[in-house]
Scaffold this active site. Structure first.
Site, short mmCIF file in Angstrom:
data_model
loop_
_atom_site.label_atom_id
_atom_site.label_comp_id
_atom_site.label_asym_id
_atom_site.label_seq_id
_atom_site.Cartn_x
_atom_site.Cartn_y
_atom_site.Cartn_z
N CYS A 148 0.84 -1.18 -0.09
CA CYS A 148 0.06 -0.15 0.09
C CYS A 148 0.88 1.23 0.02
O CYS A 148 2.06 1.28 0.37
CB CYS A 148 -0.94 -0.02 1.22
SG CYS A 148 0.02 0.11 2.77
N ASP A 206 -7.46 2.78 3.59
CA ASP A 206 -8.85 2.55 3.85
C ASP A 206 -9.31 1.10 3.60
O ASP A 206 -10.19 0.43 4.03
CB ASP A 206 -9.83 3.59 3.10
CG ASP A 206 -9.41 5.20 3.58
OD1 ASP A 206 -8.87 5.07 4.85
OD2 ASP A 206 -9.35 6.15 2.86
#
Length: 382
Positions: A148, A206
């Site tokens: 990420c 998220d």
């Protein structure tokens, strides 16, 4: 130690009197002739305050014998008392920069005394006080997304991991290997094993947080479904649907018909523009896992259901947007988030339950359900 306090040496300040109150420590310069020098030293250092709240202290530990430095700008010192070798202990706390109050940064207060037992007594007493902060976690499961935010997940965890270690918070770290790894781990975890942890932390964006959220709630969210939309007449009432859900949660194996209903393709006639996929591997069907693998007897561990007050979710921002963190802490700062988690700070977060109903009898197993925490973060104003 209580009441009038005890004389100690504070690194960078000088000799001070330290007193213990109900909610923290306070200290004053011991010698009035160097009072202005000591207070000037504190003012010059944004990290130092004249009072430490136990709620902001996350660790205290003994140090090896070493020097305690003189005041930063002192011209007058107590002869023979400053910058000498002595027994020491350090209090780890947090502070906020005056010009930018949102980020939290670690701060150290090093105290010294000629007697080692005195330092040990202070350490034990402060540990007792901070252990009374009951909301702080003792054991956490941590999921780290290695890809990420251009690979920041592992790097950010390496940065904040020493803070958890210093605060004596046990962590079970799992580096995700594929999409759905966190969901599968949590959805298949027995309630007995889940109760070993005080919460789950996402080191990512998220997407990872929402995956963890769905893994926890898919078999443990106890609230009823919303009313069946008009025109979907197969479910005569919401109670029947809830009955099917309860049956699914109490059985660890699905029948052949149920399995076929769950694994149906999204482009079959039963699915009218599906909002979400129905495959079990993505973790979107709430009947894909049993909530407990313990037998139903008197020794069974109580089921874990949500919402509850003891289990926490946390996120250490490492993604490309980090909308959830920005809407809660106001900062995309891994250290700030780690310190908030360690100190047991909490904030309520609205969770959206998305339910997709089907119009055929194959939907009798249960509707497809997904939970999300970041809808507002991606909203646009027209």
């Amino acid at each position: 130690m209580e009441g009038g306090g005890e004389a100690l040496f504070l690194d960078g300040v000088g000799e001070v009197t330290v007193a213990v109150g109900d909610d923290g420590l306070s200290f004053q310069p011991l010698h009035q002739e160097v009072s202005s020098s000591c207070w000037s030293s504190i003012i010059m250092q944004p990290k130092l305050e004249s009072k430490l709240k136990f709620s902001d202290v996350y660790a205290v530990e003994l140090l090896e014998v070493g020097p305690v430095c003189e005041p930063w700008n002192a011209r007058a010192t107590v002869q023979g008392k400053i910058n000498t070798e002595m027994n020491r202990f350090v209090i780890h706390t947090v502070t906020r920069p005056r010009k930018r109050p949102s980020p939290w940064v670690p701060c150290e207060y090093i105290f010294g005394h000629k007697d080692q037992q005195t330092c040990k007594t202070w350490v034990e007493h402060i540990k007792t006080c901070i252990n009374k902060e009951q909301d702080r976690p003792k054991s956490l499961m941590v999921f780290v997304h290695p890809l990420c935010g251009k690979g920041r997940g592992c790097k950010n965890w390496e940065t904040v991991a020493p803070l958890f270690e210093r605060a004596k918070v046990k962590t079970k770290v799992i580096v995700t290997q594929r999409a759905g790894h966190a969901y599968d781990t949590l959805a298949s975890l027995s309630d007995k094993d889940l109760k070993k942890f005080d919460g789950v932390i996402a080191v990512g964006g998220d997407g990872l947080f929402n995956e963890i959220l769905n893994g926890l709630l898919s078999t443990r969210h106890t609230n009823s479904y919303p009313p069946t939309p008009e025109g979907f007449g197969y479910f005569r009432n919401n109670m029947k649907c809830q009955e099917h859900r309860n049956n699914d949660l109490s059985n660890s194996e699905l029948t052949g018909d149920d399995a076929n209903a769950i694994s149906g393709s999204s482009n079959t006639p039963d699915d009218h523009e599906p909002l979400l996929s129905t495959t079990r591997s993505t973790g979107l069907d709430i009947s894909s896992s049993d909530s407990s693998d313990e037998p139903c007897n008197g020794d069974q561990v109580p089921l874990v259901s949500f919402p509850n007050n003891w289990f926490r979710l946390g996120i250490i921002p490492s993604g490309s947007t980090d909308a959830i963190v920005l809407s809660t802490t106001g900062e995309r700062d891994p250290v700030t988030s780690a310190l908030l988690i360690i100190l047991g700070r909490r904030i309520s977060l609205d969770i959206a339950q998305v339910v997709r109903w089907k119009s055929s009898p194959s939907a009798e197993v249960s509707p497809t359900v997904r939970y999300a925490a970041s809808f507002a973060g991606y909203a646009t104003v027209s």
